[in-house]
Design a protein around this motif. Sequence first.
Motif, PDB file in Angstrom:
ATOM      1  N   LEU A  50     -58.922   3.581  31.227  1.00 26.19           N
ATOM      2  CA  LEU A  50     -60.446   3.961  31.672  1.00 26.19           C
ATOM      3  C   LEU A  50     -60.617   4.956  32.579  1.00 26.19           C
ATOM      4  CD1 LEU A  50     -61.766   0.270  32.188  1.00 26.19           C
ATOM      5  CD2 LEU A  50     -62.226   1.633  30.408  1.00 26.19           C
ATOM      6  N   ALA A  51     -59.622   5.179  33.591  1.00 22.66           N
ATOM      7  CA  ALA A  51     -59.477   6.276  34.296  1.00 22.66           C
ATOM      8  C   ALA A  51     -59.626   7.700  33.389  1.00 22.66           C
ATOM      9  CB  ALA A  51     -58.445   6.510  35.252  1.00 22.66           C
ATOM     10  N   ARG A  62     -63.472  14.074  37.270  1.00 16.76           N
ATOM     11  CA  ARG A  62     -62.101  14.743  36.907  1.00 16.76           C
ATOM     12  C   ARG A  62     -61.101  15.217  37.979  1.00 16.76           C
ATOM     13  NH1 ARG A  62     -63.546  18.185  32.700  1.00 16.76           N
ATOM     14  NH2 ARG A  62     -64.051  16.238  31.366  1.00 16.76           N
ATOM     15  N   PRO A  63     -61.655  16.064  38.649  1.00 18.45           N
ATOM     16  CA  PRO A  63     -60.593  16.604  39.893  1.00 18.45           C
ATOM     17  C   PRO A  63     -60.284  15.541  40.709  1.00 18.45           C
ATOM     18  CG  PRO A  63     -62.970  17.499  39.983  1.00 18.45           C
ATOM     19  CD  PRO A  63     -62.944  16.620  38.660  1.00 18.45           C
ATOM     20  N   ILE A  64     -61.168  14.433  41.230  1.00 22.05           N
ATOM     21  CA  ILE A  64     -60.914  13.734  42.093  1.00 22.05           C
ATOM     22  C   ILE A  64     -59.802  12.688  41.312  1.00 22.05           C
ATOM     23  CG2 ILE A  64     -61.655  11.615  43.362  1.00 22.05           C
ATOM     24  CD1 ILE A  64     -64.438  12.942  43.225  1.00 22.05           C
ATOM     25  N   ILE A  65     -59.650  12.193  40.182  1.00 17.76           N
ATOM     26  CA  ILE A  65     -58.802  11.455  39.478  1.00 17.76           C
ATOM     27  C   ILE A  65     -57.509  12.265  39.467  1.00 17.76           C
ATOM     28  CG2 ILE A  65     -58.345   9.766  37.429  1.00 17.76           C
ATOM     29  CD1 ILE A  65     -61.379   9.535  37.182  1.00 17.76           C
ATOM     30  N   ASN A  66     -57.671  13.283  38.815  1.00 18.24           N
ATOM     31  CA  ASN A  66     -56.338  14.325  38.851  1.00 18.24           C
ATOM     32  C   ASN A  66     -55.696  14.252  40.343  1.00 18.24           C
ATOM     33  OD1 ASN A  66     -56.826  14.856  36.181  1.00 18.24           O
ATOM     34  ND2 ASN A  66     -57.862  16.944  36.478  1.00 18.24           N
ATOM     35  N   SER A  67     -56.250  14.715  41.180  1.00 20.51           N
ATOM     36  CA  SER A  67     -55.632  14.880  42.513  1.00 20.51           C
ATOM     37  C   SER A  67     -54.971  13.478  43.138  1.00 20.51           C
ATOM     38  CB  SER A  67     -56.651  15.071  43.596  1.00 20.51           C
ATOM     39  OG  SER A  67     -57.532  14.042  43.869  1.00 20.51           O
ATOM     40  N   VAL A  68     -55.718  12.209  42.690  1.00 20.46           N
ATOM     41  CA  VAL A  68     -54.784  10.914  43.104  1.00 20.46           C
ATOM     42  C   VAL A  68     -53.372  10.932  42.065  1.00 20.46           C
ATOM     43  CG1 VAL A  68     -54.945   8.554  42.517  1.00 20.46           C
ATOM     44  CG2 VAL A  68     -56.900   9.721  43.408  1.00 20.46           C
ATOM     45  N   VAL A  69     -53.536  11.220  40.945  1.00 17.57           N
ATOM     46  CA  VAL A  69     -52.382  11.095  40.033  1.00 17.57           C
ATOM     47  C   VAL A  69     -51.080  12.213  40.759  1.00 17.57           C
ATOM     48  CG1 VAL A  69     -51.355  11.245  37.723  1.00 17.57           C
ATOM     49  CG2 VAL A  69     -53.486  10.220  38.085  1.00 17.57           C
ATOM     50  N   PRO A  73     -47.913  10.097  41.501  1.00 11.73           N
ATOM     51  CA  PRO A  73     -47.658   9.948  40.003  1.00 11.73           C
ATOM     52  C   PRO A  73     -47.400   8.618  39.714  1.00 11.73           C
ATOM     53  CG  PRO A  73     -46.654  11.979  40.626  1.00 11.73           C
ATOM     54  CD  PRO A  73     -47.083  11.048  41.875  1.00 11.73           C
ATOM     55  N   SER A  74     -46.777   7.731  40.642  1.00 10.54           N
ATOM     56  CA  SER A  74     -46.357   6.378  40.381  1.00 10.54           C
ATOM     57  C   SER A  74     -47.508   5.578  40.318  1.00 10.54           C
ATOM     58  CB  SER A  74     -45.469   6.011  41.440  1.00 10.54           C
ATOM     59  OG  SER A  74     -46.079   5.897  42.744  1.00 10.54           O
ATOM     60  N   VAL A  75     -48.725   5.784  40.609  1.00  8.38           N
ATOM     61  CA  VAL A  75     -49.933   5.262  40.462  1.00  8.38           C
ATOM     62  C   VAL A  75     -50.221   4.687  39.163  1.00  8.38           C
ATOM     63  CG1 VAL A  75     -51.629   6.929  39.995  1.00  8.38           C
ATOM     64  CG2 VAL A  75     -52.488   5.068  41.112  1.00  8.38           C
ATOM     65  N   LEU A  76     -49.711   5.219  38.127  1.00  9.76           N
ATOM     66  CA  LEU A  76     -49.872   5.001  36.661  1.00  9.76           C
ATOM     67  C   LEU A  76     -48.829   3.921  36.369  1.00  9.76           C
ATOM     68  CD1 LEU A  76     -49.701   8.782  35.335  1.00  9.76           C
ATOM     69  CD2 LEU A  76     -51.846   7.342  35.719  1.00  9.76           C
ATOM     70  N   THR A  77     -48.064   3.558  37.094  1.00 10.64           N
ATOM     71  CA  THR A  77     -46.898   2.488  36.566  1.00 10.64           C
ATOM     72  C   THR A  77     -47.174   1.303  37.924  1.00 10.64           C
ATOM     73  OG1 THR A  77     -45.076   3.493  37.773  1.00 10.64           O
ATOM     74  CG2 THR A  77     -45.395   3.774  35.523  1.00 10.64           C
ATOM     75  N   ILE A  80     -51.884  -3.395  38.485  1.00 11.79           N
ATOM     76  CA  ILE A  80     -53.220  -3.241  38.132  1.00 11.79           C
ATOM     77  C   ILE A  80     -54.342  -3.405  39.148  1.00 11.79           C
ATOM     78  CG2 ILE A  80     -52.725  -4.071  35.803  1.00 11.79           C
ATOM     79  CD1 ILE A  80     -54.269  -6.575  36.426  1.00 11.79           C
ATOM     80  N   GLU A  81     -53.965  -4.072  40.156  1.00  9.60           N
ATOM     81  CA  GLU A  81     -54.879  -3.975  41.646  1.00  9.60           C
ATOM     82  C   GLU A  81     -54.857  -2.347  42.062  1.00  9.60           C
ATOM     83  OE1 GLU A  81     -53.668  -7.998  40.485  1.00  9.60           O
ATOM     84  OE2 GLU A  81     -52.449  -6.189  40.989  1.00  9.60           O
ATOM     85  N   ILE A  82     -53.572  -1.873  42.262  1.00  7.76           N
ATOM     86  CA  ILE A  82     -53.578  -0.705  42.732  1.00  7.76           C
ATOM     87  C   ILE A  82     -54.309   0.558  41.763  1.00  7.76           C
ATOM     88  CG2 ILE A  82     -52.055   1.299  43.345  1.00  7.76           C
ATOM     89  CD1 ILE A  82     -50.065  -1.032  44.549  1.00  7.76           C
ATOM     90  N   GLN A  83     -53.864   0.323  40.554  1.00 11.88           N
ATOM     91  CA  GLN A  83     -54.570   1.363  39.759  1.00 11.88           C
ATOM     92  C   GLN A  83     -55.836   1.336  39.748  1.00 11.88           C
ATOM     93  OE1 GLN A  83     -52.947   0.648  35.636  1.00 11.88           O
ATOM     94  NE2 GLN A  83     -50.880   0.396  36.268  1.00 11.88           N
ATOM     95  N   PHE A  84     -56.512   0.170  39.351  1.00 10.99           N
ATOM     96  CA  PHE A  84     -58.127  -0.198  39.683  1.00 10.99           C
ATOM     97  C   PHE A  84     -58.504   0.394  41.014  1.00 10.99           C
ATOM     98  CE2 PHE A  84     -61.884  -2.371  41.658  1.00 10.99           C
ATOM     99  CZ  PHE A  84     -62.528  -2.173  40.479  1.00 10.99           C
ATOM    100  N   ASN A  85     -57.812   0.131  42.272  1.00  6.95           N
ATOM    101  CA  ASN A  85     -58.353   0.841  43.420  1.00  6.95           C
ATOM    102  C   ASN A  85     -58.239   2.475  43.546  1.00  6.95           C
ATOM    103  OD1 ASN A  85     -59.311   0.326  46.262  1.00  6.95           O
ATOM    104  ND2 ASN A  85     -57.438   1.441  46.590  1.00  6.95           N
ATOM    105  N   ASP A  86     -57.037   2.664  43.299  1.00  5.86           N
ATOM    106  CA  ASP A  86     -56.760   4.175  43.234  1.00  5.86           C
ATOM    107  C   ASP A  86     -57.434   5.073  42.144  1.00  5.86           C
ATOM    108  OD1 ASP A  86     -55.477   3.306  45.365  1.00  5.86           O
ATOM    109  OD2 ASP A  86     -53.729   4.048  44.834  1.00  5.86           O
ATOM    110  N   LEU A  87     -57.519   4.513  41.011  1.00  2.00           N
ATOM    111  CA  LEU A  87     -58.026   5.341  39.889  1.00  2.00           C
ATOM    112  C   LEU A  87     -59.468   5.117  39.493  1.00  2.00           C
ATOM    113  CD1 LEU A  87     -54.965   4.929  37.520  1.00  2.00           C
ATOM    114  CD2 LEU A  87     -55.484   7.107  38.881  1.00  2.00           C
TER     115      LEU A  87
END
Length: 119
Positions: A50-51, A62-69, A73-77, A80-87
């Motif tokens: 979804l992100a 796009r730049p906001i989500i890119n900067s989070v990753v 980078p570990s946000v991608l793994t 799901i609670e952290i992924q939802f919050n951060d992404l």
Amino acid sequence: WLYGPAGAGKSAIAQTFAEACAKKGILAGSFFFWRSDPSRNNPERLFNTLAHQIAGAMPELRPIINSVVIRNPSVLTSSIEIQFNDLILQPCSLLSWMRTQIIIIDGLDECSKSRNQQR
């Protein structure tokens, strides 16, 4: 929210609705769970997918989500609670305005393990 017995056509309705929203330019993202596909019965892929779709549908995010990753980078793994919050949640909350956008999630009952469905 659609609910009903298996085979009632809920997924067909969700797919038709997603296509109509895409034509109108208001589909931010969609995810269709499918029990027999390991890439689509796993909630760990839901918010990453979804992100990615939201970043494509809403260029201002796009730049906001890119900067989070890039920062984490570990946000991608992560969970799901952290992924939802951060992404999803945090990037969207940074916008001072947000046009109407739709996110469609179908087949949550097809997600592996009932604990994952609850999460």
